[in-house]
Write an enzyme that holds these catalytic residues in place. Structure first.
Site, short mmCIF file in Angstrom:
data_model
loop_
_atom_site.label_atom_id
_atom_site.label_comp_id
_atom_site.label_asym_id
_atom_site.label_seq_id
_atom_site.Cartn_x
_atom_site.Cartn_y
_atom_site.Cartn_z
N ASP A 1 0.86 -1.18 0.00
CA ASP A 1 0.00 0.00 0.00
C ASP A 1 0.90 1.24 0.00
O ASP A 1 2.11 1.14 0.24
CB ASP A 1 -0.90 -0.04 1.24
N LYS A 2 0.33 2.39 -0.26
CA LYS A 2 1.13 3.61 -0.25
C LYS A 2 0.92 4.43 1.02
O LYS A 2 1.82 4.61 1.82
CB LYS A 2 0.83 4.48 -1.47
N THR A 3 -0.31 4.90 1.21
CA THR A 3 -0.58 5.80 2.31
C THR A 3 -0.44 5.08 3.64
O THR A 3 -1.12 4.08 3.90
CB THR A 3 -1.99 6.40 2.18
N GLU B 1 -8.72 14.71 7.89
CA GLU B 1 -9.67 15.60 8.55
C GLU B 1 -8.98 16.49 9.57
O GLU B 1 -9.28 17.68 9.67
CB GLU B 1 -10.77 14.77 9.22
N PHE C 1 -18.98 9.29 4.44
CA PHE C 1 -18.17 8.87 3.30
C PHE C 1 -18.35 7.37 3.05
O PHE C 1 -18.45 6.58 3.97
CB PHE C 1 -16.69 9.17 3.58
N GLY D 1 -5.03 3.87 -3.85
CA GLY D 1 -6.26 4.48 -4.32
C GLY D 1 -6.08 5.91 -4.80
O GLY D 1 -7.06 6.57 -5.16
N ASP E 1 -1.23 -0.95 6.09
CA ASP E 1 -1.39 -0.43 7.45
C ASP E 1 -2.84 -0.19 7.85
O ASP E 1 -3.11 0.13 9.01
CB ASP E 1 -0.64 0.90 7.59
N ASP F 1 -6.48 -2.72 3.68
CA ASP F 1 -5.40 -3.59 3.22
C ASP F 1 -5.53 -5.01 3.76
O ASP F 1 -4.70 -5.87 3.43
CB ASP F 1 -4.04 -3.03 3.64
#
Length: 1313
Positions: free
Chosen positions: A413-415, A651, A693, A840, A961, A965
């Site tokens: 994953d990236k974030t 946020e 969301f 994403g 994380d 995922d």
């Protein structure tokens, strides 16, 4: 009380089962039925709250445990042989003695299982007896009870800091607004507070809440394990229905926070609660090495049966060759001897019993012990410990440590995995005007200054150094500059300090306003009534309102991660902005040009170029740093001390950005949001609804009523592609006038932000009319009260309102790379591991991060696949693959390779993963050095992992994380979870939990390599050891008529495997180290030795088997020839064989050991000493232990004979000479990379480091040359006709239906077809 008949019990059980299996449950209060029998309770069919996680009971422990152990075929095999040994005609040993090994193994395993189950029993008992408060109709109050006594339909009171005992429908709280806060760290690892609200209109909210007044029916769904969804409604006596969702459910295991008390109605209890349904227990995975081991065990079984068949046939022939029956054969009761054929049949089973240790019974136990030791060293590695969070690596799955050394593909994953997940507000665009926030960039550059370690900045580019650059370049005094230079390091350390509250470190919370934007806000606020219509103010109102951030009490601040306490507080933004000397160059550039990136950090220079909206910097009248306080919005101590609780760092960053401009969030309740404006005025907005969301809409909205205009205002934020289509038409160019310019300008700024690696969000506003709101509100309440298709109905109402939006602006938030991520990715690639990143984010953002983390290199040819239909996707795949194949077949490219990277978006990925294109996509991805998937969903992530693993038959590892995922982590062979900023869902679902991505480098390259090589070599050695020893008995059969006789005492045979030779291989598997950690990290290519087939191959196994046969022949026949024609007895002949076998087996292991330590010497010498001590003692005192044999004083007599020592020395040397010579010749003539690395390890560290650099440079230049692949063919380009055999792009594929961008280090060649 009458006992129920069996028929009534069965009938009642069936009714209970039907009630529990219904999709909808009707629950009522238990209070009217208090004191009545169980059969009269309305909710009696639902389970109680007591839990039981134990596997066994006291009476059934032995049969259940034996049944569980006999699932392992090896145990059945050895028990069967032990039972077979009780048959007189086939027994080889004393039956009782043959039971000892398998009984020891079964007992040890049973004791381990009993201890684990006893600990579970203690935990269950403690939990079931936890006190809680349940309302009693008899006592007219809440009385203390135990968790196990709570039932569905009870009213439970939970006080602050207590754990919720069951799943409760929240009816009342001590808060006047009906709000309570819970901490769900026990469920998902998240320590940030979540808000829950009591059902409105069901109970009167007063301090004297009376449960007896609750006379409604609770209708809820069947229990499930989804922690984020709950369907329920309450039906009042007047048939009015009030809906409730997860926002009104208190989950078992959560902890009450920030609320004095709350009262809830029990809807699920015990094993039906969501937390228990998610408690699946530990997962079992079989490693690749274990699967190979099982195949080799089958080979050993075949070998055993072959040897037994030889023994049976030999016994038959021997009996037939005798002229008459030998006198030592005892006839049966009738005086008849068995026929030779029958005796040979019996001898087959006798030989199985005799040679049974050819199948290593202790191997499985040894493997478990070795893995425990390996895990101990992994978890206690100080380099894998995170000092900031005080976390170390956690091993959740204990039986796949060796798979860490065979990884071929990594999916990341990236974030939060490659990045810090610390969101920093960088830029914004309001009404088409871009505000770059250069002042804030200077502060971040100071905090990001690389005092030590490795800092990687996006798109660095050299510029001439500037001396003493600051916001106000004029009037800077040398004294001030020197003072700030002296305090630069302290500012950085404090700025990066971890705050006590989640997402609230100074790096994230402090924002220096943009000078131009601050002036715009000030002028708008100074005009009378401008705050009602000025869209700049609306933009910041949207930032502060459109979120779920809550304001925590000072005494209830929750800590995200545990870190070291820091003395003092971080400098405020004013102090940071005054820094005059900064040593970071931060330039935003377009990823499509991919200029050559310089990784040199120039000192004393900070420049941030504004490519989105280049504006000449205005001269400031400020001449000193002290006058820069005008940049800060008015604030007081109260707002400075506010503590925000956010569920995501995005946020929090936006709320702190709004606060920097004076729009301070003061309070949030379910029904209102209180803000302080820059003027100091406080406004209370009534919250009418929150459209949360979701992954389909990609946006969230908050509907409020403005306190001044009394208008219904809908603030919406979301991804640009999800917002732009809601502005009235799909494309901004279709808008008219000013709206068109704003939309086009904002989209341009968003694209620039994405290319700079920033995360983007769009903000909109919509004024809803009274009529529209009333009609929508009715539909909304109806959807919330629904049970069937509730999610779809709720989403439809949200989509219904989110139309015709007015664009306010967009934000760009930076998520910084973690430390050493580029170095880790480069090392993993050098180790032969292909790295994929699945994110994403927008393609532009992902590609920029890809270059920053060195997933993509400057010399790479980057193929960007973005298609709108399947035909276009098919064409791209076919053309690209054809070009690649032609390139590889070209004789001019024999010594070259292609540096290709693939970038593909989610829509195209869906087409590529279809059944007919799957093989072509995998073939293309296999030829790429790295793959970057953008705009992918969690399901697509897991799908990609499964497809690559199944199609390519490779070992995969997934790392992430967050909760999104989890599917990907569980789909891979090994799942790595990072303890991220947003909780520990991924870590809890993983096989190994790390705290930083950089730890993956040592975990794989060092521990993975060690674990695999140690275990592989130990398993091969175990097979060799058993074959070499058991063959001594087999060769002896040729000289005893294949009668099953042995020349070694049975007890010494058992001790040989259980004690004398059992510990050294375990030590070998735990502590052997073929190459040092420094060498493995310095030369990552050494990791390749474990990939693919690795060291444990079919060839190495059978070479070891042949060596074992050779050594057994030598160990048997040299003593046999030495003692030939002598009058020694059988045990006198067998004792030297036993001793020689011990020396040979241990010295064989000594040759295999790569690194000797004190532990190695102690265990090896201790095993020899133990052998002589036990054998001497046994020979001295055990005269009749195994009648009729007599081992008395055998070894003592042997040790007095010089022949014994001569035989032991000569035999051992001859047996080990071939293996020793093989190692000498192999390591001298054609040394492997591991052998070369071991030679370098013997040098001093400085010399070793120099050799490592030269070696890596030599190997990199000696590898195949890098070459760029020519542009994939396109019909629009002038190419020969034979390039496209049967591959013509149809004319109906329009120009905008797909785009293939080929990006190289020097140019970009977009191809439109």
């Amino acid at each position: 009380m009458l006992l129920k008949s069996p028929l009534d019990r069965v009938r009642d059980a069936l009714r209970g089962q039907r009630a529990r299996e219904k999709d909808i449950r009707n629950l009522v209060s238990n209070l009217p039925y208090e004191g009545l029998g169980k059969e009269k309770q309305p909710n009696r069919y639902f389970p109680g709250n007591a839990i039981k996680t134990t596997k066994y009971t006291l009476l059934l422990f032995i049969p259940m445990n034996l049944f569980e152990q006999f699932h392992r075929l090896a145990n059945i095999y050895f028990v069967g042989l032990a039972i077979l040994n009780f048959v007189p005609v086939v027994n080889a040993f004393q039956p009782e003695v043959a039971l000892i090994p398998i009984c020891v193994i079964l007992c040890l395993t049973a004791l381990k299982a009993a201890w684990e189950d006893f600990r579970r029993y203690q935990s269950d008992r403690k939990l079931n007896n936890t006190p809680c408060f349940v309302y009693s109709r008899k006592d007219k109050r809440f009385t203390e009870s135990r968790w196990q006594d709570v039932r569905v339909g009870d009213f439970v009171k939970v006080v602050c800091n207590e754990i919720v005992p069951a799943d409760l429908l929240l009816l009342h709280t001590s808060d006047p607004n009906g709000v309570c806060h819970i901490e769900t760290s026990n469920l998902d690892g998240e320590t940030n507070l979540k808000q829950r609200r009591a059902m409105s209109g069901v109970c009167v909210s007063d301090p004297e809440f009376e449960p007896e007044s609750f006379n409604t029916v609770v209708v809820c769904e069947k229990p499930n394990n989804n922690l984020n969804h709950f369907k329920c409604y309450v039906e009042k006596p007047d048939k009015d229905k009030v809906g409730a969702g997860i926002e009104s459910l208190l989950l078992r295991g959560c902890k009450m926070r920030n609320t004095d008390h709350a009262v809830g109605f029990v809807v699920y209890a015990g094993h039906e609660t969501k937390s228990m349904l998610n408690n699946n227990g530990p997962r079992y995975k079989r490693s690749k090495l274990e699967r190979k081991l099982n195949i080799d065990v089958i080979f050993c079984v075949i070998l055993l049966l072959s040897m037994c068949l030889v023994g049976a046939l030999g016994h038959f022939l021997w009996l037939q060759a005798l002229p008459s029956g030998p006198p030592y054969l005892v006839p049966d009761s009738n005086g008849h001897l068995d026929s030779p054929s029958l005796s040979g049949f019996y001898m087959f089973f006798t030989m199985i019993i005799l040679l049974q240790i050819l199948i290593p019974i202790s191997l499985y136990v040894s493997i478990e012990l070795v893995k425990i030791g390996q895990i101990y060293f992994i978890t206690n590695d100080i380099d894998l410990h995170n000092d900031e969070t005080d976390r170390r690596v956690q091993c959740k799955t204990l039986n796949i440590t060796e798979d860490l050394g065979q990884i071929e593909y990594i999916f990341s994953d990236k974030t939060g995995t490659l990045t810090e997940n610390k969101m920093v507000f960088r830029r914004c665009s309001i009404m088409g005007t871009e505000y770059p926030h250069k002042e804030n960039a200077i502060r971040l550059a100071v905090l990001d200054e690389p005092e030590s370690g490795e800092d990687v900045i996006f798109d660095q580019r050299p510029r001439p150094p500037l001396s003493g650059w600051s916001l106000d370049t004029e009037g800077t005094t040398p004294d001030c500059t020197q003072y700030q230079q002296d305090n630069r390091h302290k500012t950085k350390v404090k700025g990066n300090a971890q705050s006590d509250v989640a997402f609230s470190s100074p790096l994230e919370t402090e924002v220096i306003p943009d000078r131009k934007l601050l002036q715009q806000i000030s002028s708008a606020g100074s005009c009378s009534g401008s705050r009602k219509t000025d869209l700049h103010l609306d933009f910041f109102l949207g930032l502060a309102i459109c979120n779920t951030v809550t304001v925590s009490m000072a005494t209830a601040q929750r800590q995200r991660v545990r870190g070291f306490s820091r003395s003092g507080q971080a400098n405020n933004s004013l102090d940071t902005s005054d820094t005059k000397s900064v040593s970071v160059l931060h330039i935003f550039t377009s990823w499509q040009r991919t200029p050559k990136r310089s990784h040199t950090i120039l000192e004393d220079s900070v420049v941030e170029e504004d490519h989105c909206n280049p504006v000449k910097e205005e001269e400031s009248e400020d001449t000193t740093g002290l006058q820069m306080c005008s940049l800060h919005a008015p604030s007081d101590n109260t707002s400075d001390n506010l503590s925000y609780e956010a569920e995501s760092p995005d946020e929090a960053a936006l709320v702190y950005a709004a606060k920097a401009y004076g729009f301070t969030l003061l309070n949030r309740t379910p029904d209102s949001v209180t803000l302080r404006l820059p003027s100091g005025e406080e406004l209370v907005f009534e919250v009418l609804d929150i459209l949360a969301f979701d992954s389909n809409r990609k946006r969230m909205s908050v509907l409020v009523q403005h306190p001044i205009t009394r208008e219904y205002v809908l603030y919406t934020k979301g991804a640009d592609y999800a917002i732009m289509e809601l502005l009235g038409t799909q494309y901004p160019e279709h808008l008219s006038g000013k709206q068109k310019n704003i939309a086009a300008g904002t989209q341009h700024h968003i694209d620039c932000y994405a290319k700079d690696g920033l995360r983007t969000l769009c903000f909109t506003k919509k004024v809803v009319s009274d009529k529209e709101y009333k009609g929508w509100s009715v539909n909304r309440q109806r959807a919330l009260a629904a049970i069937d298709n509730r999610e779809e109905l709720v989403m439809d109402t949200a989509v219904q309102l989110e139309t015709g939006l007015s664009l306010l602006g967009a934000t760009g938030i930076e998520d910084r790379l973690q430390d050493s991520v580029p170095d880790t990715i480069v090392a993993l690639r050098e180790a032969g591991i292909q790295v994929w990143v699945l994110t994403g984010d927008k393609p532009e953002t992902a590609v920029n991060i890809g270059y920053a983390c060195r997933l993509l290199e400057e010399e790479d040819l980057v193929i960007n696949m973005s298609c709108k239909n399947k035909l276009a996707c098919t064409t791209i795949l076919d053309c690209t693959l054809e070009e690649m194949r032609r390139y590889s077949e070209d004789p001019r490219n024999v010594d070259t390779t292609q540096n290709i990277s693939l970038v593909i978006d989610g829509r195209t990925l869906t087409m590529a993963l279809s059944s007919d294109l799957q093989d072509r996509f995998v073939d293309l991805a296999k030829r790429c050095r790295s793959v970057l998937c953008c705009r992918v969903t969690p399901l697509q992530k897991s799908r990609v992992v499964k497809v690559v693993r199944e199609k390519l038959k490779v070992m995969t590892l997934a790392v992430g994380d967050g909760a999104n995922d989890v599917n990907m982590i569980q789909a891979a062979d090994i799942g790595i979870g990072l303890s991220g900023q947003e909780g520990m869902q991924a870590a809890m679902a993983s096989d190994f939990a790390l705290s930083r991505f950089k730890h993956l480098k040592k975990l794989l390259l060092v521990h993975g390599h060690w674990c695999y090589t140690r275990l592989a070599n130990m398993i091969i050695y175990f097979f060799y050891k058993n074959v070499a020893y058991v063959n001594l008995l087999f060769w002896y059969q040729f000289f005893c008529g294949f009668s099953g006789a042995v020349m070694i005492d049975i007890w010494l045979m058992i001790f040989f495997n259980l004690f004398f030779t059992s510990v050294p291989p375990i030590m070998f598997g735990i502590m052997d180290r073929d190459v040092s950690a420094e060498m493995l990290l310095g030369v990552p290519e050494l990791y390749r030795t474990g990939q693919g087939a690795g060291e444990y191959t079919f060839l190495t196994f059978w070479v070891s088997m042949l060596d074992a046969f050779y050594q057994s022949l030598v160990c048997f026949f040299i003593p046999y020839l030495a003692y030939q024609d002598s009058d020694i007895d059988v045990f006198t002949f067998g004792t030297p064989l036993n001793t020689i076998s011990l020396f040979t087996i241990l010295l064989h292991l000594s040759i295999e050991i790569k690194a000797w330590t004190v532990v190695h010497w102690v265990i090896m010498l201790g095993s020899v000493a133990l052998y002589f001590i036990v054998t001497l003692a046994y020979s001295a005192i055990c005269v009749t232990c195994n009648p009729p044999s007599n081992p008395y004083w055998i070894l003592q007599s042997q040790m007095a004979d010089p022949m014994f020592y001569l035989i032991c020395i000569i035999t051992t040397v001859v047996a080990l000479m071939p293996r020793y010579m093989f190692h000498v010749l192999k390591n001298s003539i054609a040394p492997s990379p591991l052998v070369q690395a071991r030679h370098l390890d013997r040098l001093d560290p400085s010399t070793r480091d120099e050799w490592m650099k030269e070696w890596r440079g030599f190997r990199s230049t000696s590898q195949v040359k890098r070459s760029r692949l020519s542009t994939p063919p396109s019909p629009t380009m002038e190419t020969p006709a034979d390039i496209y055999p049967q591959s013509v792009i149809p004319s109906d594929v329009m120009e905008d239906e797909f785009t293939l961008n080929v990006i190289t280090g020097n140019s970009q060649r977009p191809i439109h077809n």
